[in-house]
Design a protein around this motif. Structure first.
Motif, PDB file in Angstrom:
ATOM      1  N   ALA A  29     -46.331  37.565  25.971  1.00  0.00           N
ATOM      2  CA  ALA A  29     -45.358  39.158  25.894  1.00  0.00           C
ATOM      3  C   ALA A  29     -44.161  37.932  25.762  1.00  0.00           C
ATOM      4  CB  ALA A  29     -44.971  39.564  27.899  1.00  0.00           C
ATOM      5  N   GLY A  30     -44.065  36.578  25.319  1.00  0.00           N
ATOM      6  CA  GLY A  30     -42.636  36.221  25.169  1.00  0.00           C
ATOM      7  C   GLY A  30     -41.802  35.862  26.342  1.00  0.00           C
ATOM      8  N   LYS A  31     -42.274  35.394  27.228  1.00  0.00           N
ATOM      9  CA  LYS A  31     -41.596  34.896  28.798  1.00  0.00           C
ATOM     10  C   LYS A  31     -40.823  33.683  28.185  1.00  0.00           C
ATOM     11  CE  LYS A  31     -45.083  33.894  31.441  1.00  0.00           C
ATOM     12  NZ  LYS A  31     -46.310  34.487  30.391  1.00  0.00           N
ATOM     13  N   GLY A  32     -41.785  32.805  27.005  1.00  0.00           N
ATOM     14  CA  GLY A  32     -41.378  31.171  26.597  1.00  0.00           C
ATOM     15  C   GLY A  32     -40.751  31.259  25.732  1.00  0.00           C
ATOM     16  N   GLU A  33     -40.286  32.243  25.081  1.00  0.00           N
ATOM     17  CA  GLU A  33     -38.933  32.699  23.891  1.00  0.00           C
ATOM     18  C   GLU A  33     -38.063  32.932  24.544  1.00  0.00           C
ATOM     19  OE1 GLU A  33     -39.510  31.667  20.775  1.00  0.00           O
ATOM     20  OE2 GLU A  33     -42.035  31.024  21.987  1.00  0.00           O
ATOM     21  N   ALA A  34     -38.102  34.064  25.142  1.00  0.00           N
ATOM     22  CA  ALA A  34     -37.091  34.094  26.096  1.00  0.00           C
ATOM     23  C   ALA A  34     -36.143  33.135  26.682  1.00  0.00           C
ATOM     24  CB  ALA A  34     -37.339  35.623  26.918  1.00  0.00           C
ATOM     25  N   VAL A  35     -37.467  31.956  27.431  1.00  0.00           N
ATOM     26  CA  VAL A  35     -36.629  31.039  28.172  1.00  0.00           C
ATOM     27  C   VAL A  35     -35.797  30.282  26.936  1.00  0.00           C
ATOM     28  CG1 VAL A  35     -36.767  29.416  29.646  1.00  0.00           C
ATOM     29  CG2 VAL A  35     -38.479  31.537  30.686  1.00  0.00           C
ATOM     30  N   LYS A  36     -36.524  29.827  26.321  1.00  0.00           N
ATOM     31  CA  LYS A  36     -35.719  29.301  25.102  1.00  0.00           C
ATOM     32  C   LYS A  36     -34.746  29.666  24.912  1.00  0.00           C
ATOM     33  CE  LYS A  36     -39.862  27.842  23.417  1.00  0.00           C
ATOM     34  NZ  LYS A  36     -40.624  27.314  21.740  1.00  0.00           N
ATOM     35  N   GLN A  37     -34.589  31.187  24.515  1.00  0.00           N
ATOM     36  CA  GLN A  37     -33.605  31.579  23.647  1.00  0.00           C
ATOM     37  C   GLN A  37     -32.763  31.180  24.736  1.00  0.00           C
ATOM     38  OE1 GLN A  37     -33.105  32.809  20.489  1.00  0.00           O
ATOM     39  NE2 GLN A  37     -30.814  32.169  21.568  1.00  0.00           N
ATOM     40  N   LEU A  38     -32.948  31.582  25.974  1.00  0.00           N
ATOM     41  CA  LEU A  38     -31.476  31.686  26.974  1.00  0.00           C
ATOM     42  C   LEU A  38     -30.933  30.634  26.941  1.00  0.00           C
ATOM     43  CD1 LEU A  38     -30.725  33.007  29.467  1.00  0.00           C
ATOM     44  CD2 LEU A  38     -31.736  31.955  30.939  1.00  0.00           C
ATOM     45  N   ARG A  39     -31.844  29.019  27.194  1.00  0.00           N
ATOM     46  CA  ARG A  39     -31.863  27.790  26.948  1.00  0.00           C
ATOM     47  C   ARG A  39     -30.608  27.670  25.793  1.00  0.00           C
ATOM     48  NH1 ARG A  39     -32.396  22.933  25.669  1.00  0.00           N
ATOM     49  NH2 ARG A  39     -32.140  20.869  27.444  1.00  0.00           N
TER      50      ARG A  39
ATOM     51  N   ALA B  84     -22.069  15.641  19.068  1.00  0.00           N
ATOM     52  CA  ALA B  84     -22.183  16.347  18.017  1.00  0.00           C
ATOM     53  C   ALA B  84     -23.167  15.903  16.594  1.00  0.00           C
ATOM     54  CB  ALA B  84     -21.205  16.732  17.502  1.00  0.00           C
ATOM     55  N   ALA B  85     -23.840  15.434  16.792  1.00  0.00           N
ATOM     56  CA  ALA B  85     -24.864  14.474  15.912  1.00  0.00           C
ATOM     57  C   ALA B  85     -26.101  15.516  15.342  1.00  0.00           C
ATOM     58  CB  ALA B  85     -25.288  13.540  16.144  1.00  0.00           C
ATOM     59  N   GLY B  86     -25.945  15.866  16.859  1.00  0.00           N
ATOM     60  CA  GLY B  86     -27.154  17.228  16.022  1.00  0.00           C
ATOM     61  C   GLY B  86     -28.238  16.835  17.123  1.00  0.00           C
ATOM     62  N   LYS B  87     -27.787  16.577  18.147  1.00  0.00           N
ATOM     63  CA  LYS B  87     -29.199  15.980  19.391  1.00  0.00           C
ATOM     64  C   LYS B  87     -30.176  17.719  19.840  1.00  0.00           C
ATOM     65  CE  LYS B  87     -26.601  13.630  22.138  1.00  0.00           C
ATOM     66  NZ  LYS B  87     -25.412  13.224  21.849  1.00  0.00           N
ATOM     67  N   GLY B  88     -29.263  17.976  20.358  1.00  0.00           N
ATOM     68  CA  GLY B  88     -29.307  19.319  20.627  1.00  0.00           C
ATOM     69  C   GLY B  88     -30.362  20.382  19.446  1.00  0.00           C
ATOM     70  N   GLY B  89     -30.099  20.733  18.500  1.00  0.00           N
ATOM     71  CA  GLY B  89     -30.156  21.285  17.653  1.00  0.00           C
ATOM     72  C   GLY B  89     -31.592  20.610  17.295  1.00  0.00           C
ATOM     73  N   ALA B  90     -31.846  19.599  17.556  1.00  0.00           N
ATOM     74  CA  ALA B  90     -33.499  18.561  16.702  1.00  0.00           C
ATOM     75  C   ALA B  90     -34.221  18.949  18.241  1.00  0.00           C
ATOM     76  CB  ALA B  90     -33.073  17.338  17.018  1.00  0.00           C
ATOM     77  N   ILE B  91     -34.325  19.351  19.077  1.00  0.00           N
ATOM     78  CA  ILE B  91     -35.432  19.389  20.164  1.00  0.00           C
ATOM     79  C   ILE B  91     -35.021  20.177  20.336  1.00  0.00           C
ATOM     80  CG2 ILE B  91     -34.398  19.625  22.943  1.00  0.00           C
ATOM     81  CD1 ILE B  91     -32.786  17.299  22.940  1.00  0.00           C
ATOM     82  N   LYS B  92     -34.676  21.701  19.824  1.00  0.00           N
ATOM     83  CA  LYS B  92     -35.144  22.970  19.301  1.00  0.00           C
ATOM     84  C   LYS B  92     -36.015  23.322  18.809  1.00  0.00           C
ATOM     85  CE  LYS B  92     -32.832  26.821  17.696  1.00  0.00           C
ATOM     86  NZ  LYS B  92     -31.698  28.182  17.550  1.00  0.00           N
ATOM     87  N   ARG B  93     -35.477  22.180  17.470  1.00  0.00           N
ATOM     88  CA  ARG B  93     -36.966  22.650  16.742  1.00  0.00           C
ATOM     89  C   ARG B  93     -38.474  21.916  16.949  1.00  0.00           C
ATOM     90  NH1 ARG B  93     -31.493  23.695  15.270  1.00  0.00           N
ATOM     91  NH2 ARG B  93     -32.194  25.522  14.160  1.00  0.00           N
ATOM     92  N   ILE B  94     -38.165  20.385  17.898  1.00  0.00           N
ATOM     93  CA  ILE B  94     -39.367  20.214  18.386  1.00  0.00           C
ATOM     94  C   ILE B  94     -40.152  20.972  18.766  1.00  0.00           C
ATOM     95  CG2 ILE B  94     -40.680  17.769  19.782  1.00  0.00           C
ATOM     96  CD1 ILE B  94     -37.810  16.989  19.230  1.00  0.00           C
ATOM     97  N   VAL B  95     -39.306  22.134  19.852  1.00  0.00           N
ATOM     98  CA  VAL B  95     -40.001  22.538  20.627  1.00  0.00           C
ATOM     99  C   VAL B  95     -40.094  23.991  20.453  1.00  0.00           C
ATOM    100  CG1 VAL B  95     -39.327  21.318  23.199  1.00  0.00           C
ATOM    101  CG2 VAL B  95     -38.058  23.888  22.410  1.00  0.00           C
ATOM    102  N   LYS B  96     -40.131  24.376  19.365  1.00  0.00           N
ATOM    103  CA  LYS B  96     -40.143  25.775  18.249  1.00  0.00           C
ATOM    104  C   LYS B  96     -41.670  26.466  18.606  1.00  0.00           C
ATOM    105  CE  LYS B  96     -38.526  28.001  14.819  1.00  0.00           C
ATOM    106  NZ  LYS B  96     -37.459  29.186  15.715  1.00  0.00           N
ATOM    107  N   LYS B  97     -43.093  25.813  18.231  1.00  0.00           N
ATOM    108  CA  LYS B  97     -44.155  26.176  18.400  1.00  0.00           C
ATOM    109  C   LYS B  97     -44.640  25.302  19.541  1.00  0.00           C
ATOM    110  CE  LYS B  97     -46.165  27.541  15.595  1.00  0.00           C
ATOM    111  NZ  LYS B  97     -46.362  29.251  15.059  1.00  0.00           N
TER     112      LYS B  97
END
Lengths: 472, 472
Positions: free
Chosen positions: A49-59, B289-302
């Motif tokens: 249902a997208g719990k994971g996506e919603a939590v990631k987006q919140l982060r 500001a080197a982009g750690k947060g943005g990189a982490i976001k992509r690691i966990v994307k899937k």
């Protein structure tokens, strides 16, 4: 499961993020202040249902430094661990937000749906009620609870299952139910209807609206956190002080008789504790110098230190004060082995904290029921709880204080504070009386041992343990 | 196992107790002060030599409120958990004494004696060496270690086994080795000879002398706690700053190419992480500001949030400062699941703490080896460690800082402190250079990703993870 649901519409994401961060910082800054709060978000729902996506987006929208996401695969509820035990360490401290994705509800649903042993509905409802009560106590102790259910129709779920790739399929299969089974889906939906009506329901159909509804609901919650309750609503009924406390027994045991009996009882206690399959928690309270330490020494006499742990409870540390007062005991019990002995306990809430004003009137008056629920949870989870109050007369205390002062290596046991506490003797008697009145339960009765004779007290303590273990 | 052993004689018990309490209080009062220490007592030895009695007696002589006895039955060492992992939570804070009765040595001996799979001697020695090194690091970080072995002759052991009663026999049988087996006894004694020579040996023959030797040895230790090392002995060799850090790449990826590649890589990373049997720890460091947060976001994307945990590391809390600086990471790793991501790490010791003077020169200079050992322990325990440094140019940082300041919901990411840190840009470059020089190991190499292009950086991060997982 819910009576009235807020609805949200899509907003500008940057603005939403800004407002969330501001609300998060306001929460963070409440730390150590009058209206300090923490927020615990429990997330559950239909797979995909997208719990994971919603939590990631919140982060993404919040400041991630002050948000902890604790996400575990569900585990089956077990009959020798309370439902909160494995989560208690992650209850947020004042100022913090914790999202528990994987929590007692996911455990309950997994247990209920467990194919070989499904839970019956009465038991399910009983668990839900226990959880509600536990959360109610958390709320009163400044941990605000937010519960969010992510829903998805059967049709959409099947469509999403068709679309995900092999590695995700494998992962979902390993960690969840069989989401291809309509009967299972229906019975899960049926069970979730039995939850309490304080869940916020989010439809997982539309990803953007789902994420924003989740975030906006949290924002609304953060902005409307209730103030701490301070108004005393009930008229307090002071309980009568038990006679035994006013006039402890004076008869003394002969040393030889004491030694004989002690030998037999320490052995019997050790054997009984060893052969009992349950965990045992022995909790001591009582006036200063009443002999708690000496009694504990005799309990463990025939045991090996690997068989027990003794916690001598002092004033809480600052990081402990930022959490519910029971928290430091939850964590001690989570680590504990077979036998755990507390020299002073959670009853400090209704004794020293009441008397010294560290807990407000509302807080200590509420604590009796909180403690009862805590103890009932433990006892329901195959733990035997033995609660012992050691009472001596005020004169006897004076004698023991003076003896301590005159013995160099015992002087550390006696401080100015002990003399000050002594001046509040009557307050302690009253507090003890109220405590017995309200926490002497079937599942965890008090053993009041009132005697000025050390030998008798020790013998009585051992007998009380045997009695509560049904081995007397 | 020991070269020079102190000897003790019986003393007046009350005096001994008084002196112990005074020493204990002095330790307690060192808390938060310049020479603050904690003491960790590791107890091991032959069964029935009286370890338990000696620990119980010590508890009588000390103030039990400030002594914690952690006693567990031994567990087999496992190949996917470091030997210290299950004990790390109980490492004492400054001012505290913890007795670990049941510790990595009892685990090692139990493992070595395990009938179906005895350890070979080389492996045994390697473990002993690792333990010595770990304890050495604890000592340097103000946790003083005391190791005591309780010995008993074969003859006395057999006699004591004859004398104990059934319930004790049963307990010892459940939790220990077969103490009736002379061959086992001999091989255990043989193994203990392979321990390092810093164990204090106590003969368990005479109960009184045994208890007093234990207590007097602790007293002597408490009185002679070494001062913290402050003298810098080595001449520091500043490493050359890697060229990449001085001139990050400028080439930028086209958005379309980036999107294509990102899609492929996020999927491949998710699959690889999922199918790998090992635990994975991904550690990010780099300029603000080197982009750690943005990189982490992509690691966990899937990935699903139940598959990973992200720790965003801020300044340590006071209770964390009272323990070795690695302690807060030990405990995060103990709770962690399959994939753990750190946004800033233990390398803070040799970066911000070095530069801001929170760690003394001796401390940060020593930390490189400590960190290497910590990481080697992890990698030896089936954990893959991916360490990533994100570098940008100073100009690019200025641009990103300003962009953040102009974006309301990103403003929280940028504070006065960030601008101050920026003034120390060159210090950070130097510290990073030293860090690469000293902690770029075979088992945990650094991936330095230096580019002003966000897209390229994210792609490189994903590739680095695949490379370290040997999946590129």
């Amino acid at each position: 499961m819910s009576i009235q649901q807020p609805t949200f519409e899509l907003r500008d994401e940057d603005e939403l993020s800004l407002e969330l961060i501001e609300a998060q910082y306001a929460l963070k800054q409440s730390r150590d202040k009058k209206n300090a709060k923490s927020v615990l978000v429990l997330v559950s729902g239909i797979e995909l249902a997208g719990k994971g996506e919603a939590v990631k987006q919140l982060r993404e929208w919040l400041d991630p430094r002050y948000l902890r996401v604790k996400a575990d695969a569900p585990q089956l509820l077990s009959n020798n661990q309370t439902f909160w035990q494995s989560y208690s360490r992650f209850i947020p401290a004042e100022g913090q937000i914790v999202v528990m994705f994987g929590n007692w509800y996911s455990d309950l649903l997994t247990t209920a749906m467990h194919v070989s042993k499904p839970l019956d509905e009465n038991l399910f409802d009983a668990y839900v009620e226990q959880m509600r009560a536990f959360e109610h106590d958390l709320q009163n102790n400044h941990v605000h609870i937010v519960k969010v259910w992510f829903d998805l129709s059967w049709k959409s779920l099947q469509k999403r299952l068709d679309e995900i790739d092999a590695s995700e399929q494998r992962w979902h299969k390993l960690h969840g139910l069989d989401w291809r089974n309509k009967k299972q889906y229906d019975s899960l939906q049926g069970l979730s209807q039995r939850f309490t009506d304080d869940w916020f329901m989010i439809d997982g159909e539309d990803g953007k609206l789902r994420d924003q509804s989740f975030a906006q609901y949290l924002l609304q919650t953060l902005r409307e956190l209730p103030e701490h309750q301070t108004k005393v609503t009930q008229k307090w009924q002071q309980a009568a002080i038990p006679k035994a406390l006013l006039a402890p027994a004076q008869a003394s045991l002969e040393k030889e008789d004491y030694k004989d009996e002690l030998r037999k009882l320490t052995k019997k206690v050790a054997d009984t504790l060893r052969y009992d399959e349950r965990k045992v928690v022995i909790a001591f309270e009582g006036m200063d110098a009443a002999g708690k330490g000496g009694a504990i020494k005799r309990i463990v006499k025939k045991l090996d230190p690997r068989e027990y742990e003794i916690h001598t409870i002092a004033a809480p540390e600052r990081y402990e004060l930022r959490r519910p007062y029971l928290w430091r005991f939850w964590s001690k019990l989570t680590d504990s082995g077979k036998i755990t002995i507390f020299d002073r306990t959670w009853y400090g809430r209704v004794l020293v904290e009441r008397i010294e004003g560290f807990a407000s009137t509302v807080e200590w008056q509420r604590a009796y029921n909180e403690i009862n629920r805590f103890e009932e949870n433990l006892v329901d989870s195959q733990t035997v709880l033995v609660k012992i109050w050691l009472a001596i007369s005020k004169d006897e205390q004076a004698l023991r204080f003076k003896a301590r002062e005159q013995t160099p290596h015992k002087r550390f046991k006696i401080t100015e504070e002990d003399w000050r506490n002594r001046e509040k003797w009557d307050d302690y008697l009253k507090a003890a009386a109220d405590m017995f009145e309200r926490t002497d339960t079937d599942y965890a009765p008090w053993y009041v041992i009132a005697t000025d004779d050390k030998y008798s007290a020790r013998i009585e303590v051992l007998k009380a343990i045997l009695k509560q273990l049904k081995a007397d």
